[in-house]
Design a protein around this motif. Sequence first.
Motif, PDB file in Angstrom:
ATOM      1  N   THR A 107       0.851  -1.185   0.000  1.00 45.99           N
ATOM      2  CA  THR A 107       0.000   0.000   0.000  1.00 45.99           C
ATOM      3  C   THR A 107       0.885   1.232   0.000  1.00 45.99           C
ATOM      4  OG1 THR A 107      -0.108   0.026   2.413  1.00 45.99           O
ATOM      5  CG2 THR A 107      -1.871  -1.127   1.252  1.00 45.99           C
ATOM      6  N   SER A 108       0.524   2.203  -0.796  1.00 44.22           N
ATOM      7  CA  SER A 108       1.297   3.439  -0.838  1.00 44.22           C
ATOM      8  C   SER A 108       0.728   4.409   0.198  1.00 44.22           C
ATOM      9  CB  SER A 108       1.253   4.058  -2.229  1.00 44.22           C
ATOM     10  OG  SER A 108      -0.060   4.418  -2.547  1.00 44.22           O
ATOM     11  N   LEU A 109       1.610   4.972   0.969  1.00 43.80           N
ATOM     12  CA  LEU A 109       1.186   5.942   1.971  1.00 43.80           C
ATOM     13  C   LEU A 109       1.120   7.316   1.329  1.00 43.80           C
ATOM     14  CD1 LEU A 109       3.368   4.791   4.980  1.00 43.80           C
ATOM     15  CD2 LEU A 109       0.958   4.350   4.586  1.00 43.80           C
ATOM     16  N   LYS A 110       0.000   7.977   1.526  1.00 42.70           N
ATOM     17  CA  LYS A 110      -0.132   9.321   0.993  1.00 42.70           C
ATOM     18  C   LYS A 110       0.432  10.314   1.989  1.00 42.70           C
ATOM     19  CE  LYS A 110      -4.040   8.467  -1.946  1.00 42.70           C
ATOM     20  NZ  LYS A 110      -5.384   8.859  -2.327  1.00 42.70           N
ATOM     21  N   SER A 111       1.005  11.351   1.465  1.00 44.57           N
ATOM     22  CA  SER A 111       1.579  12.403   2.289  1.00 44.57           C
ATOM     23  C   SER A 111       0.470  13.213   2.956  1.00 44.57           C
ATOM     24  CB  SER A 111       2.440  13.298   1.403  1.00 44.57           C
ATOM     25  OG  SER A 111       2.763  14.478   2.057  1.00 44.57           O
ATOM     26  N   VAL A 112       0.741  13.669   4.150  1.00 47.67           N
ATOM     27  CA  VAL A 112      -0.205  14.532   4.857  1.00 47.67           C
ATOM     28  C   VAL A 112      -0.144  15.911   4.206  1.00 47.67           C
ATOM     29  CG1 VAL A 112      -0.750  15.570   7.086  1.00 47.67           C
ATOM     30  CG2 VAL A 112       0.154  13.257   6.981  1.00 47.67           C
ATOM     31  N   ASP A 130      11.652  16.764   6.175  1.00 43.40           N
ATOM     32  CA  ASP A 130      12.839  16.248   5.491  1.00 43.40           C
ATOM     33  C   ASP A 130      12.593  14.866   4.908  1.00 43.40           C
ATOM     34  OD1 ASP A 130      14.237  18.537   6.012  1.00 43.40           O
ATOM     35  OD2 ASP A 130      15.351  17.712   7.709  1.00 43.40           O
ATOM     36  N   ARG A 131      11.933  14.006   5.651  1.00 47.90           N
ATOM     37  CA  ARG A 131      11.648  12.653   5.157  1.00 47.90           C
ATOM     38  C   ARG A 131      10.682  12.691   3.966  1.00 47.90           C
ATOM     39  NH1 ARG A 131      11.341   8.265   9.981  1.00 47.90           N
ATOM     40  NH2 ARG A 131      13.347   8.797  10.911  1.00 47.90           N
ATOM     41  N   THR A 132       9.739  13.614   3.995  1.00 45.11           N
ATOM     42  CA  THR A 132       8.765  13.720   2.913  1.00 45.11           C
ATOM     43  C   THR A 132       9.421  14.227   1.635  1.00 45.11           C
ATOM     44  OG1 THR A 132       7.025  14.184   4.504  1.00 45.11           O
ATOM     45  CG2 THR A 132       6.573  14.754   2.240  1.00 45.11           C
ATOM     46  N   HIS A 133      10.383  15.122   1.762  1.00 44.29           N
ATOM     47  CA  HIS A 133      10.973  15.780   0.595  1.00 44.29           C
ATOM     48  C   HIS A 133      12.406  15.324   0.305  1.00 44.29           C
ATOM     49  CE1 HIS A 133       7.655  18.432   1.787  1.00 44.29           C
ATOM     50  NE2 HIS A 133       7.563  18.660   0.498  1.00 44.29           N
ATOM     51  N   GLN A 134      12.821  14.186   0.806  1.00 43.91           N
ATOM     52  CA  GLN A 134      14.211  13.770   0.613  1.00 43.91           C
ATOM     53  C   GLN A 134      14.489  13.311  -0.830  1.00 43.91           C
ATOM     54  OE1 GLN A 134      15.042  10.673   3.342  1.00 43.91           O
ATOM     55  NE2 GLN A 134      13.688   9.195   2.398  1.00 43.91           N
ATOM     56  N   LEU A 136      11.547  20.309  15.920  1.00 42.16           N
ATOM     57  CA  LEU A 136      12.419  19.212  15.496  1.00 42.16           C
ATOM     58  C   LEU A 136      11.617  18.069  14.867  1.00 42.16           C
ATOM     59  CD1 LEU A 136      14.995  18.941  18.416  1.00 42.16           C
ATOM     60  CD2 LEU A 136      15.365  19.842  16.117  1.00 42.16           C
ATOM     61  N   VAL A 137      10.497  17.721  15.469  1.00 43.97           N
ATOM     62  CA  VAL A 137       9.678  16.624  14.949  1.00 43.97           C
ATOM     63  C   VAL A 137       9.097  16.980  13.580  1.00 43.97           C
ATOM     64  CG1 VAL A 137       7.523  15.345  15.322  1.00 43.97           C
ATOM     65  CG2 VAL A 137       9.133  15.659  17.201  1.00 43.97           C
ATOM     66  N   PHE A 138       8.558  18.189  13.451  1.00 47.46           N
ATOM     67  CA  PHE A 138       7.966  18.576  12.176  1.00 47.46           C
ATOM     68  C   PHE A 138       9.028  18.769  11.098  1.00 47.46           C
ATOM     69  CE2 PHE A 138       4.190  19.076  14.611  1.00 47.46           C
ATOM     70  CZ  PHE A 138       3.144  19.001  13.706  1.00 47.46           C
ATOM     71  N   ALA A 139      10.203  19.270  11.456  1.00 46.58           N
ATOM     72  CA  ALA A 139      11.283  19.425  10.482  1.00 46.58           C
ATOM     73  C   ALA A 139      11.766  18.062   9.998  1.00 46.58           C
ATOM     74  CB  ALA A 139      12.438  20.214  11.086  1.00 46.58           C
TER      75      ALA A 139
END
Length: 58
Positions: free
Chosen positions: A4-9, A50-54, A43-46
């Motif tokens: 299953t592909s996870l959609k970005s928030v 970063d993981r979303t846009h790596q 820190l958590v949101f950054a």
Amino acid sequence: MANTSLKSVPAWLMLLVFVLIEATLWTLGDLFTFLVGTFVTILVFANGYDRTHQDEAH
């Protein structure tokens, strides 16, 4: 198990959650709790950003 592909928030939802967390820290905590909570939240949101846009090219 199926792949299953996870959609970005959506960005607006992330911003809304961030603002709600900050408002909660502001109203229910003292200054120290607000400052430390803000630092941890950033820190958590950054890290999530970063993981979303790596994979995107700069």
